[in-house]
Scaffold this active site. Sequence first.
Site, mmCIF file in Angstrom:
data_model
loop_
_atom_site.group_PDB
_atom_site.id
_atom_site.type_symbol
_atom_site.label_atom_id
_atom_site.label_comp_id
_atom_site.label_asym_id
_atom_site.label_seq_id
_atom_site.Cartn_x
_atom_site.Cartn_y
_atom_site.Cartn_z
ATOM 1 N N LYS A 45 18.528 -2.146 0.455
ATOM 2 C CA LYS A 45 17.563 -1.588 -0.500
ATOM 3 C C LYS A 45 16.170 -1.601 0.119
ATOM 4 C CE LYS A 45 17.047 -6.135 -2.716
ATOM 5 N NZ LYS A 45 17.499 -6.967 -3.865
ATOM 6 N N TYR A 265 -16.374 -6.238 5.733
ATOM 7 C CA TYR A 265 -16.807 -6.067 4.345
ATOM 8 C C TYR A 265 -17.299 -7.371 3.736
ATOM 9 C CZ TYR A 265 -14.914 -1.353 4.082
ATOM 10 O OH TYR A 265 -14.679 -0.017 4.282
#
Length: 369
Positions: A45, A265
């Site tokens: 999956k 940042y």
Amino acid sequence: MPICTMMAMTGTETSRLTIDLGAIVANWQDLRDRHASGEVAAVVKADAYGLGAQIVAPALHAAGCRHFFVAHLSEALAIRPLLPGAMLAVLNGLAPGQAEVFADRDITAVLGSLPEIARWVAEAQRLGRRLPALLHVDTGMNRLGLDETELATLAADPEVLTNLDLLYLMTHLVSSELPDDPINQRQRAEFAAACAALPPMKRSLANSSGIFLGPDFASDLARPGAALYGINPTPGLPNPMRQTVRLDIEILQIRQIEQGDSVGYNAAWRATRASRIATAPLGYADGWPRSMASCSHAIFDRRPVPLVGRVSMDLTTYDVTDFPEIMPGDWLTVIGPDRTPDDIARDAGTNGYEVLTSLWSRYARTYLA
Ligand SMILES: *Cc1c(COP(=O)(O)O)cnc(C)c1O
């Protein structure tokens, strides 16, 4: 030797994800040896936990794996033609409107509620043939699977199942990676009771970590995912699985900064000495966790290179002050033998599953046989 390259390897790419199919197959064979009582499926999956179901699943099929699980019908449809003769089952169940496609494309339904059973039985009657299914009972997860009341209803009237080819009764463990958690034994007992209440059929119990819980948790079909891809199924003990992934990134620029200068940042990191800062093309848009604190590092020449400042969308910065030999164009290893997905998860406050399934599509991918 690379057997397949997803993006043209022109030598111009600046980040490279290398996936070792041989190691994935060896992990599957290892789990098969450990689960000698029954078969071992492959859970593929989420695009084989981010590593590429289209390539990983056929490699396991070639090695002899004949049982596969995905979460979504769309995932099953994408790999169905690649897995001739194998069971391919959809863990998330049989949603309304899907039965015809499941039956038409030879996809096995995992039935976890009475309405799902009714849908699959109706399709079997419409087609006039038996359809393959797993029955999923809930023994503690409380997400999917027949609950106690539904199980009792079914046990009282098992005739409703006669049009189905019931391959396995399955349940899913809540805390298999914690061998001392008493819920493991409670679930095992509840599962045994569910098996006794329903018509006899094969059983499927363990996920990766469940295989390591000992013979009480053996069944006719184990369903490992994480361990195939090298995630440690026995946290706290040495990892018995092979690593399968390597991620290398090229340094784009190196700059000299002064003591007191900040990087990135919000000036989240400030240099306490004159420093050399290397910038590399890796960010949260590549699935690299923004929550990765400055305690993390990459590897150069088997030595740790500290990550500094915020991980941004496309870039990450490293302090290479102590590596005067590192130059722009050199490569750092951010996942590799000395830096596993479990290590990264620890630094980012997540688990190895999330690290792998977040490896998005911007990397040039190479698969090793
Ligand atoms: C994802 C999943 C697995 C595989 O679990 P791992 O811990 O990755 O081995 C097995 N069974 C079910 C029902 C699942 O959802």
